[in-house]
Design an enzyme around this catalytic site. Structure first.
Site, PDB file in Angstrom:
ATOM      1  N   ARG A  24      63.685 -25.516  51.770  1.00 33.06           N
ATOM      2  CA  ARG A  24      63.271 -26.791  52.363  1.00 33.06           C
ATOM      3  C   ARG A  24      63.364 -27.913  51.329  1.00 33.06           C
ATOM      4  O   ARG A  24      63.703 -29.049  51.643  1.00 33.06           O
ATOM      5  CB  ARG A  24      61.818 -26.700  52.854  1.00 33.06           C
ATOM      6  N   ARG A  45      61.399 -30.867  61.636  1.00 34.27           N
ATOM      7  CA  ARG A  45      61.350 -30.106  60.390  1.00 34.27           C
ATOM      8  C   ARG A  45      60.067 -30.464  59.657  1.00 34.27           C
ATOM      9  O   ARG A  45      59.634 -31.613  59.695  1.00 34.27           O
ATOM     10  CB  ARG A  45      62.504 -30.498  59.454  1.00 34.27           C
ATOM     11  N   ILE A  46      59.514 -29.492  58.974  1.00 37.26           N
ATOM     12  CA  ILE A  46      58.378 -29.787  58.095  1.00 37.26           C
ATOM     13  C   ILE A  46      58.941 -30.345  56.798  1.00 37.26           C
ATOM     14  O   ILE A  46      59.862 -29.754  56.217  1.00 37.26           O
ATOM     15  CB  ILE A  46      57.559 -28.503  57.842  1.00 37.26           C
ATOM     16  N   ASN A  61      55.200 -40.768  60.839  1.00 35.32           N
ATOM     17  CA  ASN A  61      55.554 -39.866  61.933  1.00 35.32           C
ATOM     18  C   ASN A  61      54.943 -40.382  63.231  1.00 35.32           C
ATOM     19  O   ASN A  61      53.900 -41.033  63.215  1.00 35.32           O
ATOM     20  CB  ASN A  61      55.012 -38.459  61.642  1.00 35.32           C
ATOM     21  N   HIS A  79      53.597 -38.847  66.905  1.00 35.78           N
ATOM     22  CA  HIS A  79      53.223 -37.553  67.491  1.00 35.78           C
ATOM     23  C   HIS A  79      52.643 -37.787  68.888  1.00 35.78           C
ATOM     24  O   HIS A  79      51.828 -38.703  69.077  1.00 35.78           O
ATOM     25  CB  HIS A  79      52.183 -36.865  66.592  1.00 35.78           C
ATOM     26  N   ASP A  88      51.550 -36.422  55.387  1.00 41.27           N
ATOM     27  CA  ASP A  88      51.128 -35.751  54.159  1.00 41.27           C
ATOM     28  C   ASP A  88      51.660 -34.327  54.202  1.00 41.27           C
ATOM     29  O   ASP A  88      52.514 -34.010  55.031  1.00 41.27           O
ATOM     30  CB  ASP A  88      49.605 -35.838  53.963  1.00 41.27           C
ATOM     31  N   GLY A 130      50.414 -31.641  55.217  1.00 41.42           N
ATOM     32  CA  GLY A 130      50.004 -30.797  56.336  1.00 41.42           C
ATOM     33  C   GLY A 130      50.847 -31.034  57.577  1.00 41.42           C
ATOM     34  O   GLY A 130      51.759 -31.858  57.583  1.00 41.42           O
ATOM     35  N   ASP A 162      50.990 -32.687  60.883  1.00 40.98           N
ATOM     36  CA  ASP A 162      50.389 -33.742  61.708  1.00 40.98           C
ATOM     37  C   ASP A 162      48.972 -34.100  61.248  1.00 40.98           C
ATOM     38  O   ASP A 162      48.091 -34.377  62.074  1.00 40.98           O
ATOM     39  CB  ASP A 162      50.378 -33.332  63.198  1.00 40.98           C
TER      40      ASP A 162
HETATM   41  C1  GRF Z   1      58.375 -37.632  70.715  1.00 43.00           C
HETATM   42  O1  GRF Z   1      57.484 -37.228  71.717  1.00 43.00           O
HETATM   43  C2  GRF Z   1      57.682 -37.713  69.386  1.00 43.00           C
HETATM   44  O2  GRF Z   1      56.336 -38.081  69.498  1.00 43.00           O
HETATM   45  C3  GRF Z   1      57.768 -36.304  68.890  1.00 43.00           C
HETATM   46  O3  GRF Z   1      59.047 -35.863  69.284  1.00 43.00           O
HETATM   47  C4  GRF Z   1      59.455 -36.588  70.433  1.00 43.00           C
HETATM   48  C5  GRF Z   1      60.763 -37.195  70.094  1.00 43.00           C
HETATM   49  O4  GRF Z   1      61.345 -37.833  71.198  1.00 43.00           O
HETATM   50  N1  GRF Z   1      57.557 -36.231  67.461  1.00 43.00           N
HETATM   51  P1  GRF Z   1      62.632 -38.741  70.986  1.00 43.00           P
HETATM   52  O5  GRF Z   1      63.662 -37.885  70.252  1.00 43.00           O
HETATM   53  O6  GRF Z   1      62.226 -39.936  70.203  1.00 43.00           O
HETATM   54  O7  GRF Z   1      63.093 -39.072  72.377  1.00 43.00           O
END
Ligand code: GRF
Length: 223
Positions: A75, A101-102, A117, A119, A151, A153, A155
């Site tokens: 990685r 990917r992490i 990020n 989420h 970071d 971790g 999320d």
């Molecule tokens: C989104 O729901 C985002 O929050 C998550 O992965 C998805 C990516 O969607 N991390 P896109 O590729 O931006 O359409």
């Protein structure tokens, strides 16, 4: 034309990492085009050669790169290749927009407090790759999305902003995902503009303070 950062007269340059459909990337592209986000997208990097997100970047005339993870033994080696490309494009802020990917300390130390990020849940609830399904399975009435600094971790990094989305009785994974995405597409460019404007301050607790104290974020008022 992109606005420039008043401090160093260089454009605030994003590097966007993607693996999939790239609707968040599209939201950022559109926000830049509409000058709601005064930034430049320097490069879009994917670990998946067939990602639709790459087509979106090419259509917008943005440089792209594919870095196959299989071509890198670790990685860290993968992330080193990513960092090299980001630096070559003078990126100052890295956006994980559906990047599956992490990431390692190699990327995080190259861009301290500058990896963001998005989420699809209200973290810290439902981290991981099945956030919408997990929210439905748990039976929460409200979910949403979170933009946070990354970071080491999964999320877990300091939260920059969140938006709430109701979970409806007849929601399934797909319907909830689509409604959350609408909010994601508003929130991500908004937060990136805060960073571009220098309004995001990361407050790291001094060592010796309360155990488990986390870095947190302050958003300065708009000037
Ligand atoms: C989104 O729901 C985002 O929050 C998550 O992965 C998805 C990516 O969607 N991390 P896109 O590729 O931006 O359409």
């Amino acid at each position: 034309m992109n606005a420039v950062n008043a401090v160093n007269a260089a454009p605030f340059t994003l590097g966007v990492l993607v693996s999939g459909s790239g609707t968040n990337l599209q939201a950022v592209i559109d926000a830049v085009a509409a000058e709601r986000l005064r930034a430049k997208i320097g490069v879009v990097i994917s670990n998946v050669a067939t990602a639709k997100a790459l087509d979106r970047a090419r259509a917008a005339g943005i440089p792209t790169a594919v870095i196959e993870h299989k071509a890198h033994p670790t990685r860290q080696a993968f992330d080193a290749a990513v960092v090299e490309i980001l630096r070559a494009h003078h990126v100052s802020c890295v956006v994980l927009a559906g990047f599956m990917r992490i990431v390692t300390s190699v990327l995080l130390e190259a861009f301290p407090h500058r990896v963001v990020n998005i989420h699809p849940s209200l973290l810290p609830a439902f981290p991981g790759v099945h956030a919408q399904a997990d929210a439905i399975a748990y039976g929460v009435r409200i979910s949403g999305c979170t933009v946070h600094l990354v970071d080491s971790g999964m999320d877990t990094g300091p939260i920059l902003a969140q938006a709430a989305v109701p979970v409806l009785d007849d929601d399934d994974d797909a319907s909830l995902r689509d409604r959350i995405l609408v909010k994601e597409h508003e929130l991500l460019p908004t937060v990136l503009q805060w960073i571009a404007d220098g309004r995001v301050e990361v407050v790291v607790p001094e060592s010796g303070t309360e155990q488990g104290a986390r870095p947190r974020v302050r958003i300065a008022p708009r000037q």
